[in-house]
Design an enzyme around this catalytic site. Structure first.
Site, short mmCIF file in Angstrom:
data_model
loop_
_atom_site.label_atom_id
_atom_site.label_comp_id
_atom_site.label_asym_id
_atom_site.label_seq_id
_atom_site.Cartn_x
_atom_site.Cartn_y
_atom_site.Cartn_z
N HIS A 261 0.90 -1.15 -0.09
CA HIS A 261 0.00 -0.10 0.06
C HIS A 261 0.81 1.32 0.21
CE1 HIS A 261 -4.17 -1.39 0.13
NE2 HIS A 261 -3.74 -2.28 0.94
N GLY A 262 2.33 1.28 0.73
CA GLY A 262 2.62 2.50 0.61
C GLY A 262 3.88 2.42 1.86
#
Lengths: 418, 405
Positions: B336-337
């Site tokens: 997701h990051g």
């Protein structure tokens, strides 16, 4: 034919939906009629729907409503508030309140030009807040809150290659909301560069305008804040006759009742909520010593408003509000700076022929002129009414404006008037 | 020179242009034909509309990325025909993940100043890694490079999924449905499309555009509440509102992608199946962002478990699955990051699912003593819903704004 029937069953409703949506949004129609009760509520609701929209403003201006343009002070609705006075007495006008916390000249410029046709040759009351004129001027997020694509399309479709329009375009591009639609952004870039919009762009903007106008006509009266009920309640506190002396008595009484918990003559509820009943005071002591309103891009944004009002041949009453002297003493605001600020604003007004100025900036030590730290209230509203009432009820001389683009320049923005 | 750029599924105009472009494909399929050339051109036009104009840098990145993955996959397919070394396989997978890793790390290292990559790179990486893995398994044998490109660049799903599988896609692409089956597909497509409108543009608008900003504003205004933790009723409201927004926005988006696929005779798999009706967290992941969680299940969790069992590093099967969950969700968090809240979100779900497993085993052993009725079922749905919403509160990043900004 079985397959054909099934196709129709699948796509028939889609077709109907598309046609219905196009009919509702993409064809020019006036929307539903606004009744006088809705109008009463909408004009004092201070809702962004109304500010950003078009329909209600237009209907109100075609009636006997006068725009009162300002910011957060408009929400200080005690019994002496202009809307309450207009509702109580037969003065021949009603108030269309435009503005709220964070709305400043640039937003006002776009919202004024949106009602150009209806505003021509009319009267306007404009409450200036010196607090707008900060070194950085308009806050982008606050601008976005009051900005609408409808304002932008209306503006783009009439923009010309003038200094003011090029400057307005640059300002719009500096705000994130101004670049939220590619079509509007590209057209604004052209105006900023002094170029004309292409026929295709104009066509697309016109089409967008139709859709946005329909949206506005359909939805802008939904979900309005109901200040009208409150205003009706407040009118009951007023004397039967429109008399200065009697009104003053009521104002003093109401103010006395509502300022009991602090030594600043600030309304109790404000002191309790915003200042945490005094717990936030220590942090605010001498917190405004360095505040400076003398140099700001806001002066040029304000100039946009002025040239627009002049172009529409409006008669405008400007109000320069006071500031709570006790609060100034506590926070250490520099009064020399304050005086130079009002002087600069007045110079910008007077030099261009805006002569109706009600300057209350030195009246901050008058009892109950201020409802809180910087917002006018009670006797302050009444004092303002002394100039507003004759301005709106009597015939005024034809204005003679001499607009100068100098006031758009960085030189003026940064100049200190001593 | 007017800049043309259309963000996928964002405006009525996009849908009108899209449906007009689809019309020849639909007429073709109705008559039992797939116009491959038209379909390719049509897809390319829409890719240009998405990645062209002032997004041209993204377009360039996409072309470089596709060329890179294409060469890598072809090379591995070629290698795999004769040999099958684990080291080469691992190398190929790592190379396939490399671009995404670089893209995710650059903003972190450069302090958010540089952003590489393009819309949908994470979703494309799932597709490429999956193909490499299945080539290794031998389940993909007859590798068709044209179809592979079509699979990667299938524009309805390119930006945000659902994540399809190569073999499934191939089957749909090569078999043209008969007329009555296609008519049923069209009916489903229209249904999905309009359900998507309702989700994304009405409910998503209510939760996301109308309510979320003011809830966030109120929540952030109370950052000093609760001893500086900022826990407030507004934050609680934000948690539920954000969860609803996330679901309706994303589910709406997925429905659009599925609907457009169905119009084109491709049955892209569903992404959501009433996730908030799940009775436990494991069930939730079988209902939420399904193509992603099934991908993680098949290509990370399962493989990790088999690998551990084969190597016999740990004998205890329960331990192995617990470690596999941790690895699985940690990778999902990183995917997701690179921010603390995505990683915490991953860890939170790993812990939730491990605890859930422990509970399920306990429940099985003590079946006689633990009641199971309408009330306990309702309670488990309620509990799961709240645990999930709390995880979305972490995911939303508002805690970052509340505590560290």
């Amino acid at each position: 034919m079985k397959a054909g029937k099934q196709l129709w069953r699948t796509f028939g409703p889609v077709l109907v939906a598309v046609i219905a949506a196009l009919a509702l949004f993409a064809t020019p129609w006036r929307g539903l009629k606004i009744n006088s009760q809705t109008l009463k509520e909408a004009t004092v609701s201070l809702s962004t729907n109304v500010y950003r929209g078009e329909k209600i403003k237009d209907v109100a201006l075609n009636d006997n409503y006068v725009p009162f343009i300002g910011s957060s002070e408009l929400s200080r609705m005690d019994a002496m508030h202009p809307s309450v006075l207009a509702a109580k007495y037969k003065r021949g006008y009603q108030t269309l309140l435009l503005g709220g916390p964070g709305s400043q000249s640039l937003n006002h410029y776009f919202t004024i030009q949106e009602m150009s046709a209806q505003l021509r040759n009319k009267k306007v009351v404009y409450v200036i807040s010196p607090q707008w004129f900060t070194p950085k001027g308009q806050r982008p997020d606050a601008f976005g809150y009051y900005y609408s694509a409808l304002q932008a399309t209306d503006w783009l479709l009439q923009a010309k290659n003038t200094k003011a329009d090029r400057y307005a375009a640059q300002r719009l591009l500096a705000m994130p909301s101004g670049t939220s639609s590619l079509l509007i952004e590209n057209a604004t870039k052209k105006i900023a560069a002094g170029r004309r919009l292409s026929a295709v762009e104009k066509l697309m903007l016109t089409q967008k305008q139709v859709i946005l106008k329909n949206e506005d006509a359909l939805f802008s009266t939904l979900d309005l804040d109901n200040n009208w009920e409150h205003i009706k309640q407040e009118t009951k506190k007023l004397p039967a006759t429109d008399n200065e002396r009697l009104l003053n008595q009521v104002a003093v009484k109401q103010a006395q009742q509502e300022t009991t918990n602090n030594e600043f003559n600030i309304k109790d509820s404000f002191f309790k909520k915003e200042l945490r009943g005094g717990r936030r005071l220590p942090r605010l002591k001498d917190s405004q010593v360095r505040f400076d309103y003398r140099r700001s891009p806001e002066y040029a944004d304000f100039q946009l408003v002025l040239q627009q009002l002049a172009a529409l041949n409006c008669q405008v009453e400007f109000v320069l509000p006071p500031i709570n002297q006790r609060w100034v003493d506590y926070t250490g605001l520099n009064m020399t700076m304050w005086r130079q600020t009002t002087k600069k604003i007045k110079q910008q007004l007077l030099n261009q022929g805006f002569t109706n100025i009600d300057d209350l900036s030195e009246d901050g030590n008058q009892a109950y002129y201020m409802e809180d730290t910087i917002h006018i209230g009670w006797r302050g509203w009444l004092r303002m009414d002394q100039s507003v009432r004759p301005f709106l009820t009597e015939t005024q001389a034809q204005p003679d404006y001499q607009i100068s683009d100098y006031y758009l320049s960085p030189a003026w923005q940064q100049k200190i008037v001593k | 020179m007017p800049v043309i750029n259309l963000q996928p599924y964002s405006s009525p105009r996009y849908f009108l242009i899209l449906l007009l472009g689809l019309l020849p494909i639909m007429i073709g399929l109705y008559h039992g034909k797939r116009f491959r050339v038209y379909e390719t051109i049509f897809s390319l036009v829409f890719l240009v509309l998405t990645f062209g104009g002032d997004h041209w840098q993204q377009g360039v990145a996409l072309i470089i990325y596709i060329a890179y993955q294409f060469i890598l996959t072809l090379a591995y397919v070629h290698y795999r025909k004769t040999r099958n070394q684990t080291g080469v396989f691992v190398g190929a997978v790592l190379l396939a993940i490399l671009p995404l890793t670089v893209v995710k790390f650059t903003p972190f290292l450069a302090g958010g100043k540089i952003t590489l990559g393009f819309l949908g790179i994470s979703y494309l990486t799932f597709k490429t890694v999956q193909v490499v893995m299945e080539v290794r398994d031998g389940t993909i044998k007859d590798f068709d490079w044209k179809l592979y490109l079509h699979f990667l660049l299938f524009f309805p799903t390119i930006s945000s999924g659902p994540i399809d599988r190569y073999r499934r896609f191939k089957k749909d692409y090569e078999t043209i449905p008969d007329r009555s089956a296609y008519l049923e597909d069209l009916e489903k497509a229209v249904h999905y499309l309009f359900l998507g409108f309702f989700y994304k543009f009405i409910l998503g608008y209510l939760f996301g555009t109308l309510w979320l900003p003011s809830l966030q504003h109120w929540a952030l205004m109370q950052r000093h509440a609760f001893g500086g933790l900022g826990l407030s009723w507004a934050l609680l409201g934000y948690m539920y509102d954000y969860s609803m927004y996330l679901f309706f926005d994303f589910a709406g988006y997925s429905l659009f992608a599925i609907a457009i696929s169905y119009f084109m005779g491709i049955k892209t798999p569903p992404n959501f199946n009433k996730p908030f009706a799940a009775g436990n967290i494991k069930e939730f992941w079988n209902r939420w962002h399904m193509t992603l969680s099934f991908w993680f299940r098949d290509f990370i969790f399962m493989r990790f478990t088999f690998w551990f069992m084969k190597k016999r590093w740990i004998k205890n099967r329960i331990r192995i699955s617990q470690i596999a969950y941790l690895v699985n969700f940690l990778i999902m968090g990183f995917w997701h990051g690179l921010t603390w809240y995505y990683i915490v979100y991953g860890l939170f779900h790993a812990c939730a699912i491990i605890i859930n497993d422990i509970w399920l085993r306990y429940k099985k052993k003590h079946q006689a003593q633990i009641p199971s009725n309408k009330f306990t079922k309702g309670f488990s749905v309620f509990l799961t819903f709240n645990v999930v919403c709390f995880s979305f509160l972490i995911f939303s990043g508002i805690l970052d704004k509340l505590w560290f900004m």
